[in-house]
Scaffold this motif. Structure first.
Motif, PDB file in Angstrom:
ATOM      1  N   UNK A  91      -2.493  24.759  65.445  1.00 44.48           N
ATOM      2  CA  UNK A  91      -3.001  25.133  66.452  1.00 44.48           C
ATOM      3  C   UNK A  91      -2.717  26.538  66.700  1.00 44.48           C
ATOM      4  N   UNK A  92      -1.242  26.828  66.906  1.00 47.11           N
ATOM      5  CA  UNK A  92      -0.836  28.198  67.143  1.00 47.11           C
ATOM      6  C   UNK A  92       0.412  28.409  66.175  1.00 47.11           C
ATOM      7  N   UNK A  93       0.322  29.479  65.396  1.00 52.58           N
ATOM      8  CA  UNK A  93       1.161  29.633  64.248  1.00 52.58           C
ATOM      9  C   UNK A  93       1.849  31.005  64.453  1.00 52.58           C
ATOM     10  N   UNK A  94       3.193  31.037  64.053  1.00 52.79           N
ATOM     11  CA  UNK A  94       4.013  32.391  64.004  1.00 52.79           C
ATOM     12  C   UNK A  94       4.785  32.645  62.797  1.00 52.79           C
ATOM     13  N   UNK A 108       3.380  41.026  56.316  1.00 47.68           N
ATOM     14  CA  UNK A 108       2.436  39.988  56.335  1.00 47.68           C
ATOM     15  C   UNK A 108       2.017  39.601  54.826  1.00 47.68           C
ATOM     16  N   UNK A 109       2.876  39.685  54.066  1.00 42.38           N
ATOM     17  CA  UNK A 109       2.710  39.284  52.719  1.00 42.38           C
ATOM     18  C   UNK A 109       2.064  38.245  52.324  1.00 42.38           C
ATOM     19  N   UNK A 110       2.465  36.997  53.273  1.00 40.12           N
ATOM     20  CA  UNK A 110       1.938  35.672  53.083  1.00 40.12           C
ATOM     21  C   UNK A 110       0.835  35.258  53.853  1.00 40.12           C
ATOM     22  N   UNK A 111       0.378  36.403  54.796  1.00 40.70           N
ATOM     23  CA  UNK A 111      -0.842  36.281  55.873  1.00 40.70           C
ATOM     24  C   UNK A 111      -2.020  35.358  55.124  1.00 40.70           C
ATOM     25  N   UNK A 112      -2.341  35.872  54.101  1.00 44.10           N
ATOM     26  CA  UNK A 112      -3.766  35.311  53.573  1.00 44.10           C
ATOM     27  C   UNK A 112      -3.437  33.757  53.308  1.00 44.10           C
ATOM     28  N   UNK A 113      -2.174  33.444  53.119  1.00 44.73           N
ATOM     29  CA  UNK A 113      -1.984  31.603  52.993  1.00 44.73           C
ATOM     30  C   UNK A 113      -2.093  31.247  54.425  1.00 44.73           C
ATOM     31  N   UNK A 114      -1.588  31.702  55.398  1.00 46.09           N
ATOM     32  CA  UNK A 114      -1.613  31.103  56.802  1.00 46.09           C
ATOM     33  C   UNK A 114      -2.791  31.242  57.638  1.00 46.09           C
ATOM     34  N   UNK A 115      -3.303  32.676  57.546  1.00 44.87           N
ATOM     35  CA  UNK A 115      -4.689  32.788  58.636  1.00 44.87           C
ATOM     36  C   UNK A 115      -5.487  31.785  58.357  1.00 44.87           C
ATOM     37  N   UNK A 116      -6.001  31.336  57.194  1.00 43.26           N
ATOM     38  CA  UNK A 116      -7.176  30.412  57.198  1.00 43.26           C
ATOM     39  C   UNK A 116      -6.756  28.926  57.502  1.00 43.26           C
ATOM     40  N   UNK A 117      -5.428  28.784  57.809  1.00 42.68           N
ATOM     41  CA  UNK A 117      -5.187  27.312  58.255  1.00 42.68           C
ATOM     42  C   UNK A 117      -4.835  27.007  59.815  1.00 42.68           C
ATOM     43  N   UNK A 118      -4.758  28.430  60.317  1.00 43.56           N
ATOM     44  CA  UNK A 118      -4.454  28.666  61.865  1.00 43.56           C
ATOM     45  C   UNK A 118      -5.457  28.942  62.744  1.00 43.56           C
ATOM     46  N   UNK A 119      -5.764  28.280  63.917  1.00 42.61           N
ATOM     47  CA  UNK A 119      -6.783  28.947  64.901  1.00 42.61           C
ATOM     48  C   UNK A 119      -6.079  30.162  65.402  1.00 42.61           C
TER      49      UNK A 119
END
Ligand SMILES: C[S@@+](CC[C@H](N)C(=O)[O-])C[C@H]1O[C@@H](n2cnc3c(N)ncnc32)[C@H](O)[C@@H]1O
Length: 254
Positions: free
Chosen positions: A47-50, A57-68
């Motif tokens: 729902x809401x991720x930090x 943001x090295x790992x942002x492409x891992x979590x952006x697709x999973x987070x609203x």
């Protein structure tokens, strides 16, 4: 905060962590090892991720697709600017200090913190802040810089260091960084997680083959294959430099 635990900020402003630490050095294996663990531990639908102390943001492409809704939090504006340039509106960026997170109680459903514990001396306070910003039932995926690694044991047994990897106290490796560089014993962290209120779920052993020699002998491709098997199999012994924990803030009981 007591004087003894006075915080020190490892200031990455003006330091090109992305280029110097990741791109110019051979760290494909370590990067992939982090990604493998995150894929296993982060919920698929958030729902809401930090991402706490998430750097550029090295790992942002891992979590952006999973987070609203995804936020990157870090002390360094240099790194946040790099992230903003790459991800634009897909990622909110917030600057601040982990010891006083600028977020409301229970604001996030999920948080991630990778490669940051070694900067923090007052881990009680850090964990209290992380717990505070999670909603009941929320998930924290936290990577811990492990004190009890095999190379450290070898150094200790050969008399090359006085720091015992078996002692549960926090190791301040002042020789690595004058501002402090802390390694934690898994038992110490697990006790602290429970004391803070977290329930410990899945644990993974990560970056098991982090060594220049291993890279030379086996090559990154083979190490990544071996890592795939080792993350779960070696978790019970907790010897790797990175230990990943999936933690839950229990839902309020009636
Ligand atoms: C080794 S980097 C890891 C970055 C990212 N998590 C990754 O794995 O690529 C550590 C990060 O911690 C941040 N940091 C250090 N002290 C901090 C503090 N007191 N509050 C917030 N961030 C901090 C640094 O700015 C840096 O981006």
């Amino acid at each position: 905060m007591s004087k003894e635990k006075k915080k020190v900020i490892s200031d990455y402003n003006g330091y090109d962590y992305k280029k110097i630490f990741w791109e110019d050095a051979d760290r494909k294996y370590e990067d992939m090892a982090d990604r493998m663990a995150i894929r296993k531990l982060l919920p698929k639908d958030m729902r809401k991720f930090v991402d706490i102390a998430g750097g550029y943001g090295r790992l942002a492409d891992e979590y952006i697709p999973r987070a609203k809704d995804a936020t990157l939090f870090d002390y360094s504006q240099t790194e946040l600017d790099q992230a903003k340039e790459q991800y634009g509106k897909k990622l909110h960026t917030v600057q601040g200090d982990i010891y006083n997170l600028p977020f409301k109680d229970g604001e996030f459903s999920t948080l991630l913190m990778v490669r940051a514990t070694h900067h923090f001396k007052d881990m009680d306070k850090v964990l209290a802040e992380l717990y505070r910003i999670l909603e009941p039932g929320g998930i924290a995926v936290i990577e811990v810089a492990n004190k009890k690694t095999l190379p450290r044991m070898m150094r200790y047994w050969r008399g090359k260091t006085d720091i015992s990897p078996f002692d549960h106290s926090v190791a301040n490796l002042a020789d690595v960084d004058k501002d402090g560089f802390y390694n934690y014993h898994p038992k110490y962290m697990e006790n602290l997680f429970r004391k803070t209120g977290f329930k410990i779920g899945k644990v993974l052993s990560v970056s098991n083959f982090r060594s220049a020699k291993m890279k030379k002998v086996f090559g990154n491709k083979n190490l990544i294959r071996m890592e795939k098997v080792a993350q779960k199999t070696l978790a019970p012994v907790r010897f790797a430099p990175s230990i990943y924990y999936k933690l839950e803030k229990p839902s309020a009981t009636k």
